[in-house]
Scaffold this motif. Structure first.
Motif, mmCIF file in Angstrom:
data_model
loop_
_atom_site.group_PDB
_atom_site.id
_atom_site.type_symbol
_atom_site.label_atom_id
_atom_site.label_comp_id
_atom_site.label_asym_id
_atom_site.label_seq_id
_atom_site.Cartn_x
_atom_site.Cartn_y
_atom_site.Cartn_z
ATOM 1 N N ILE A 1 15.637 7.697 40.313
ATOM 2 C CA ILE A 1 16.399 7.838 41.584
ATOM 3 C C ILE A 1 15.972 7.065 42.881
ATOM 4 C CG2 ILE A 1 16.722 9.548 43.082
ATOM 5 C CD1 ILE A 1 18.051 10.282 40.756
ATOM 6 N N ASN A 2 16.839 6.081 43.277
ATOM 7 C CA ASN A 2 16.727 5.547 44.570
ATOM 8 C C ASN A 2 17.263 5.802 45.619
ATOM 9 O OD1 ASN A 2 15.079 3.247 43.253
ATOM 10 N ND2 ASN A 2 16.635 2.797 41.903
ATOM 11 N N LEU A 3 17.255 5.262 46.952
ATOM 12 C CA LEU A 3 17.703 5.354 47.959
ATOM 13 C C LEU A 3 19.170 5.753 47.996
ATOM 14 C CD1 LEU A 3 17.020 5.989 50.998
ATOM 15 C CD2 LEU A 3 17.386 3.286 51.366
ATOM 16 N N TYR A 4 19.877 4.911 47.149
ATOM 17 C CA TYR A 4 21.241 4.910 47.419
ATOM 18 C C TYR A 4 21.699 6.205 46.687
ATOM 19 C CZ TYR A 4 26.371 4.280 46.308
ATOM 20 O OH TYR A 4 27.643 4.404 46.320
ATOM 21 N N HIS A 5 20.856 6.872 45.687
ATOM 22 C CA HIS A 5 21.295 8.063 45.005
ATOM 23 C C HIS A 5 21.057 9.223 46.093
ATOM 24 C CE1 HIS A 5 20.212 5.823 41.109
ATOM 25 N NE2 HIS A 5 21.435 6.951 40.865
ATOM 26 N N TYR A 6 19.994 9.228 47.041
ATOM 27 C CA TYR A 6 20.017 10.097 47.944
ATOM 28 C C TYR A 6 21.176 10.216 48.903
ATOM 29 C CZ TYR A 6 15.313 10.704 46.209
ATOM 30 O OH TYR A 6 14.073 11.221 45.473
ATOM 31 N N TYR A 7 21.415 9.225 49.377
ATOM 32 C CA TYR A 7 22.787 9.006 50.176
ATOM 33 C C TYR A 7 23.871 9.465 49.553
ATOM 34 C CZ TYR A 7 26.448 6.320 52.434
ATOM 35 O OH TYR A 7 27.659 5.958 52.984
ATOM 36 N N PHE A 8 24.136 9.012 48.432
ATOM 37 C CA PHE A 8 25.478 9.376 47.671
ATOM 38 C C PHE A 8 25.576 10.676 47.244
ATOM 39 C CE2 PHE A 8 27.591 9.810 43.313
ATOM 40 C CZ PHE A 8 28.864 9.361 43.739
ATOM 41 N N PHE A 9 24.445 11.500 46.768
ATOM 42 C CA PHE A 9 24.481 12.559 46.465
ATOM 43 C C PHE A 9 24.422 13.768 47.562
ATOM 44 C CE2 PHE A 9 21.713 11.519 42.525
ATOM 45 C CZ PHE A 9 22.856 11.256 41.759
ATOM 46 N N ARG B 1 35.937 7.497 50.912
ATOM 47 C CA ARG B 1 36.291 6.132 50.268
ATOM 48 C C ARG B 1 35.674 5.082 50.929
ATOM 49 N NH1 ARG B 1 40.102 4.199 46.903
ATOM 50 N NH2 ARG B 1 40.934 2.151 47.228
ATOM 51 N N CYS B 2 35.172 4.991 52.271
ATOM 52 C CA CYS B 2 34.693 4.215 52.969
ATOM 53 C C CYS B 2 33.047 4.206 52.847
ATOM 54 C CB CYS B 2 35.137 4.235 54.451
ATOM 55 S SG CYS B 2 36.934 4.208 54.915
ATOM 56 N N LEU B 3 32.520 5.427 52.714
ATOM 57 C CA LEU B 3 31.294 5.527 52.690
ATOM 58 C C LEU B 3 30.500 5.490 51.181
ATOM 59 C CD1 LEU B 3 30.833 8.752 54.970
ATOM 60 C CD2 LEU B 3 30.600 6.475 55.485
ATOM 61 N N THR B 4 31.463 5.272 49.947
ATOM 62 C CA THR B 4 30.734 5.266 48.773
ATOM 63 C C THR B 4 31.599 4.092 47.987
ATOM 64 O OG1 THR B 4 32.273 6.809 47.843
ATOM 65 C CG2 THR B 4 30.374 7.589 48.623
ATOM 66 N N MET B 5 30.884 3.760 46.904
ATOM 67 C CA MET B 5 31.630 2.846 45.963
ATOM 68 C C MET B 5 32.057 3.196 44.642
ATOM 69 S SD MET B 5 28.968 -0.379 46.622
ATOM 70 C CE MET B 5 27.378 0.717 46.766
ATOM 71 N N VAL C 1 29.372 -6.452 40.954
ATOM 72 C CA VAL C 1 29.319 -6.270 42.331
ATOM 73 C C VAL C 1 28.868 -4.993 42.851
ATOM 74 C CG1 VAL C 1 30.704 -6.533 44.365
ATOM 75 C CG2 VAL C 1 31.206 -8.196 42.621
ATOM 76 N N VAL C 2 29.405 -4.023 42.431
ATOM 77 C CA VAL C 2 28.989 -2.700 42.686
ATOM 78 C C VAL C 2 27.530 -2.365 42.488
ATOM 79 C CG1 VAL C 2 29.176 -0.242 42.381
ATOM 80 C CG2 VAL C 2 31.233 -1.531 42.529
ATOM 81 N N MET C 3 27.005 -2.747 41.553
ATOM 82 C CA MET C 3 25.429 -2.592 41.152
ATOM 83 C C MET C 3 24.580 -3.636 41.814
ATOM 84 S SD MET C 3 25.267 -0.327 38.972
ATOM 85 C CE MET C 3 23.359 -0.541 38.652
ATOM 86 N N GLU C 4 24.886 -4.787 42.392
ATOM 87 C CA GLU C 4 24.484 -5.818 43.251
ATOM 88 C C GLU C 4 24.235 -5.145 44.716
ATOM 89 O OE1 GLU C 4 26.405 -9.208 42.557
ATOM 90 O OE2 GLU C 4 25.329 -9.629 40.952
ATOM 91 N N LYS C 5 25.494 -4.516 45.151
ATOM 92 C CA LYS C 5 25.341 -3.975 46.524
ATOM 93 C C LYS C 5 24.542 -2.663 46.243
ATOM 94 C CE LYS C 5 29.927 -5.171 47.748
ATOM 95 N NZ LYS C 5 31.494 -4.762 48.351
ATOM 96 N N ILE C 6 24.571 -1.565 45.165
ATOM 97 C CA ILE C 6 23.490 -0.839 45.301
ATOM 98 C C ILE C 6 22.055 -1.331 45.092
ATOM 99 C CG2 ILE C 6 22.584 1.041 43.744
ATOM 100 C CD1 ILE C 6 25.655 1.441 42.927
#
Length: 510
Positions: A18-26, A231-235, A252-257
């Motif tokens: 679990i990384n920073l993007y997970h907390y943001y996304f969840f 749609r704008c806040l997530t990938m 590309v999505v994984m690299e952004k994450i």
């Protein structure tokens, strides 16, 4: 003897931590579920029990014999608790009283359609697109509901509201699960249901402040509109992209994450291409109807469908019983929501400790046992009956949480949302059947709920175990699952190492 190993899924491997993007996304997805769940429970406050008196005179109103008397041409509504409701707005009383419960059935019918429609939409066009479309439709239909001039248009809009709400729950859950690694999937799945508890509790507060049904409906719909920005806040789900053959977009999505996490990982494209090249079967072209052509998938679907039906009819049926603990409607709903919080917390720990099939079997069985126990407790021991009913409801809710996760893990990516939509449809059937069952004699109702739950526990046995296994990407992945998997086998290291479930039927001599 040397067994060829199953290629390591680079996305599952990266998401195992679990990384920073997970907390943001969840946080975004979990928060969006609170106002969505408000719409499932809204009719409780849009059309609460309302008393009326005939002939519009307070003098006659004082006579209890004229209370809720039919036929009645000129009712005087008791608006001491609610200033405006669906009944008072559309004159639903006496021979039209049945329309009130019919509007709730229409909502559930809408969720049936939405679960399937948005499940298919999610599998075809992506998880993010389906979530955005569902939440936008819910915001529009929710706000429009308060503007409907007659009961017919109200019912139609209520159905559309159900379609969008049911669709968002299915698409959103798959979206969340596909961002989890095998080792944290159960925790995130259990936490995904906590917003249901928060929505359950907070909706009573919204209704307490707004006693007019139109004001209340607008108040629970406007917050939904905010989450059109998903749609704008997530990938898009990188796993869906990869399994659809869009490897470059997935990379590309994984690299952004990884950039968002401040942990650069420059080899995603090569790893994903290498992984997909080693796959013997591409899963991107499988359709939902093909489930019925494969015995393993069909067995999974049939067993889980029955279990979802049992969870739906049991949880919502027993919840209606708990809702009758006192006359204060706001307190009833708040209490019933609070009672489910311990069940959600317990599910987090139990999903970590026990296998999916084992936990689902235990919770459904115990819910049946406690429900049958309630039936045989003497009627004068009201408090004891309510306590046992609450425990039963908690077990049903835990079974729901487990089944929601288990159902997702049993099907490959290309049909995962569609399968979950179909299972959710069966759950909605259970919700529709629950109210008529509750109108039967109490002994028959309780015994029916209990026996169905025990039958649901028996149907868990044919299902394969999925704990600590990568989400299946293809039909071949689902065929490797078998009910003989044990917790010991599943806890072996996964990164580049094979387990018994990864071994093909043929072997090669070294």
């Amino acid at each position: 003897m040397h067994q060829p190993t199953k290629p390591t899924n680079p996305i599952e491997k990266y998401f195992s931590v679990i990384n920073l993007y997970h907390y943001y996304f969840f946080f975004i997805l979990f928060l969006s579920k609170v106002p969505v769940f408000w719409h499932f429970l809204s009719l409780i406050f849009l059309s609460p029990p309302m008393d009326f008196y005939c002939n519009n005179t307070l003098l006659i109103a004082a006579n209890e014999s004229h209370k809720n008397f039919c036929p009645c041409e000129d009712p005087w509504w008791d608006k001491s608790l609610f200033t405006e409701t669906v009944q008072t707005k559309f004159d639903l009383y006496c021979d039209k009283k049945w329309i009130v419960s019919f509007t709730q059935s229409v909502l559930y019918t809408g969720t049936l359609i939405g679960s399937i429609f948005f499940g298919i939409l999610s599998d075809k066009y992506g998880r993010r697109f389906a979530c955005t479309a569902a939440v936008a439709l819910l915001a529009i239909s929710g706000c429009s509901l308060s503007l409907m001039p007659n009961i017919t248009s109200f019912i139609i809009m209520r159905c559309i509201e159900g379609i969008s709400a049911g669709g968002y729950i299915v698409a959103g859950f798959v979206f969340v699960v596909e961002h989890c690694g095998p080792n944290n999937r159960e925790i995130v799945s259990a936490l995904y249901h906590v917003p249901f508890n928060l929505g359950h509790i907070s909706l009573a507060g919204v209704s307490y402040l707004l006693r007019n049904c139109d004001h209340f409906q607008i108040a629970i719909s406007i917050p939904v509109a905010v989450f059109v920005t998903i749609r704008c806040l997530t990938m898009e789900s990188p796993k869906w992209l990869m399994d659809q053959g869009q490897t470059e977009k997935a990379a590309v999505v994984m690299e952004k994450i990884s950039k968002f996490n401040r942990k650069p990982h420059g080899s995603f494209k090569e790893e994903i291409e290498e992984y997909t090249a080693k796959r013997s079967v591409r899963s991107g072209h499988m359709h939902f109807i093909e489930i019925f052509k494969h015995r393993r998938l069909l067995l999974n679907l049939c067993c889980m469908s029955a279990i979802y039906f049992v969870c739906g009819i049991g949880f919502y049926g027993v919840s209606q019983y708990i809702g009758q603990m006192s006359r204060d409607i706001h307190k009833n709903i708040a209490i019933s929501g609070i009672l489910l919080v311990p069940a959600s917390i317990s599910a987090i720990f139990l999903l970590k400790i026990l296998c999916r099939r084992t936990l689902l079997m235990i919770t459904t069985f115990l819910s049946g046992v406690f429900m049958i126990t309630v039936v045989f407790i003497p009627a004068h021991l009201t408090l004891l009956r309510v306590i046992f009913a609450c425990i039963c409801d908690c077990f049903f809710f835990m079974a729901f949480i487990t089944a929601f996760l288990f159902g997702v893990e049993l099907f490959p990516t290309s049909v995962r949302s569609s399968a979950l939509g179909f299972l959710s449809l069966m759950s909605r059937f259970g919700q529709i059947v629950a109210p008529p069952l509750n109108s039967l004699p109490e002994f028959v109702t309780g015994l029916t709920f209990g026996i169905l739950a025990i039958c649901g526990a028996a149907l868990c046995y044919p299902l394969p175990e999925t704990k600590n296994i990568d989400l299946p990407s293809s039909l071949e992945d689902t065929k490797t699952l078998n009910k003989k998997n044990t917790l010991g086998d599943l806890e072996k290291p996964m990164d580049g190492q094979s387990t018994d479930i990864d071994k093909p039927d043929t072997s090669k001599k070294t």
